[in-house]
Design a protein around this motif. Structure first.
Motif, PDB file in Angstrom:
ATOM      1  N   THR A  13       0.823  -1.220   0.000  1.00 12.26           N
ATOM      2  CA  THR A  13       0.000   0.000   0.000  1.00 12.26           C
ATOM      3  C   THR A  13       0.858   1.272   0.000  1.00 12.26           C
ATOM      4  O   THR A  13       0.392   2.333  -0.393  1.00 12.26           O
ATOM      5  N   ARG A  14       2.089   1.169   0.474  1.00  7.66           N
ATOM      6  CA  ARG A  14       3.022   2.311   0.470  1.00  7.66           C
ATOM      7  C   ARG A  14       4.414   1.758   0.366  1.00  7.66           C
ATOM      8  O   ARG A  14       4.706   0.697   0.926  1.00  7.66           O
ATOM      9  N   LEU A  15       5.292   2.489  -0.305  1.00 13.37           N
ATOM     10  CA  LEU A  15       6.675   2.016  -0.403  1.00 13.37           C
ATOM     11  C   LEU A  15       7.613   3.209  -0.574  1.00 13.37           C
ATOM     12  O   LEU A  15       7.374   4.070  -1.426  1.00 13.37           O
ATOM     13  N   ALA A  16       8.643   3.272   0.257  1.00 11.67           N
ATOM     14  CA  ALA A  16       9.676   4.305   0.101  1.00 11.67           C
ATOM     15  C   ALA A  16      11.020   3.599   0.025  1.00 11.67           C
ATOM     16  O   ALA A  16      11.349   2.773   0.876  1.00 11.67           O
ATOM     17  N   LEU A  17      11.781   3.909  -1.033  1.00  8.74           N
ATOM     18  CA  LEU A  17      13.086   3.270  -1.215  1.00  8.74           C
ATOM     19  C   LEU A  17      14.113   4.352  -1.528  1.00  8.74           C
ATOM     20  O   LEU A  17      13.966   5.086  -2.516  1.00  8.74           O
ATOM     21  N   GLY A  18      15.131   4.448  -0.664  1.00  6.58           N
ATOM     22  CA  GLY A  18      16.168   5.467  -0.864  1.00  6.58           C
ATOM     23  C   GLY A  18      17.518   4.808  -1.090  1.00  6.58           C
ATOM     24  O   GLY A  18      17.781   3.707  -0.608  1.00  6.58           O
ATOM     25  N   ILE A  19      18.356   5.512  -1.858  1.00  2.00           N
ATOM     26  CA  ILE A  19      19.698   5.014  -2.168  1.00  2.00           C
ATOM     27  C   ILE A  19      20.710   6.077  -1.756  1.00  2.00           C
ATOM     28  O   ILE A  19      20.562   7.258  -2.088  1.00  2.00           O
ATOM     29  N   GLY A  20      21.759   5.642  -1.044  1.00  2.00           N
ATOM     30  CA  GLY A  20      22.827   6.577  -0.655  1.00  2.00           C
ATOM     31  C   GLY A  20      24.152   6.174  -1.267  1.00  2.00           C
ATOM     32  O   GLY A  20      24.342   5.018  -1.679  1.00  2.00           O
TER      33      GLY A  20
END
Ligand SMILES: Cc1cc2nc3c(=O)[nH]c(=O)nc-3n(C[C@@H](O)[C@H](O)[C@H](O)COP(=O)(O)OP(=O)(O)OC[C@H]3O[C@@H](n4cnc5c(N)ncnc54)[C@H](O)[C@@H]3O)c2cc1C
Length: 292
Positions: A211-218
């Motif tokens: 239902t929700r997705l947050a994906l971050g790359i550093g």
């Protein structure tokens, strides 16, 4: 090497600290000193005056603030790592903190100092960008809150004016019942700065649909970025779909080469870590659902 001479002040309020910064354009804030002290010793920084905010009580502490957890800028990283509130409400930050440097650096390094320092590989800024945190600032005449995506501009570069203090970071809390998180990183040795890192927070409904997705790359480019993987919302995060969506998002990442890794390597590792982070977070969310 020894630092170039500087004056030192320890203000007793945020107002005093802002006045000291406004009075001298070469003034510099010091918090945990884990980055600034080595820079002074190597004379990579030569401030005229150091404004020590580490002991200002109003800048430290962790508390709920509406739908967010507000972490005062000078809160030590170790305090956040040990916080029951962070563990409960900000599991992604809790998963990332053990990767920040080493226990002795986390004992002194602050949450705000890590953000103000804006290293592209730093874990706390990555979580801030992934969760769309808000950074509170203060300077003479008032301060403005800044969205994480606007705050981090480039390597060691933020939108914070030199006369301003970062006072707190507000990390939004997701209230979803089936929430999963994962943090992955590749570095030369455990707790060194990452070549590449991935942070994922997602929520599933009762049928296992995202239902929700947050994906971050550093660590890939000039600053941490949030990937556009909105197409995965509404799916069951099947492996092939995740690989395709994360692969497409990583292919267009603005990557940098340096002596540690090429841009191409970084993009490829971002894809692998991104896919694994989504799979881990999904498994985490599923396990929570099963336990309820
Ligand atoms: C051996 C070692 C390994 C490390 N590994 C990692 C790692 O893997 N990941 C990682 O993220 N970090 C790592 N770090 C850096 C981390 O320890 C620091 O916590 C962080 O970079 C800076 O936080 P600090 O509170 O010590 O800030 P300081 O060193 O005091 O300040 C850093 C910068 O931020 C500014 N600043 C600090 N606080 C404020 C404020 N409230 N308002 C405005 N400006 C401010 C200062 O002026 C300075 O420019 C490592 C450090 C060491 C020594």
């Amino acid at each position: 090497m020894k630092p170039a001479p500087f004056r030192y002040v320890r203000p007793s309020s945020v107002e005093e600290a802002c006045a000291a910064l406004a009075a001298d354009e070469d003034a510099r804030v010091i918090a945990g000193g884990q980055t600034l002290v080595p820079m002074l010793a190597m004379r990579l920084a030569r401030p005229s005056i150091l404004v020590d905010v580490a002991r200002l009580p109003s800048l430290s502490g962790i508390a709920m603030a509406g739908d967010a957890v507000r972490i005062g800028a000078t809160t030590r990283q170790m305090e956040a790592e040990r916080s029951a509130l962070v563990a409960r409400e900000l599991p992604l930050l809790a998963a990332a903190l053990p990767w920040v440097g080493h226990p002795p650096t986390r004992n002194r390094g602050t949450v705000g100092g890590s953000c103000a320092n804006a290293d592209p590989s730093a874990e706390i800024p990555l979580v801030a960008v992934t969760l769309e945190a808000e950074l509170e600032t203060e300077e003479e005449g008032g301060g403005l809150p800044l969205a994480a995506d606007d705050f981090f501009i480039g390597p060691m570069l933020t939108a914070l004016p030199p006369t301003a203090l970062l006072t707190a970071v507000r990390f939004p809390v997701w209230r979803d019942a089936r929430l999963g998180v994962a943090f992955r990183e590749i570095s030369a040795r455990r707790s060194d700065f990452a070549f590449v890192s991935a942070a994922c927070q997602l929520a599933l409904d009762g049928e296992g649909r995202c239902t929700r997705l947050a994906l971050g790359i550093g660590g890939v480019g000039d600053r941490a970025v949030k990937l556009d993987v909105a197409g995965l919302v509404g799916t069951r995060l099947e492996a092939a779909l995740v690989a395709e969506a994360v692969g497409e998002a990583c292919a267009v990442l603005d990557a940098t080469s340096d002596l540690h890794a090429s841009a191409d390597y970084r993009r490829r590792v971002a894809r692998v870590l991104g896919v694994r982070a989504v799979a881990d977070a999904r498994a985490d969310a599923q396990a929570k659902g099963d336990g309820q």
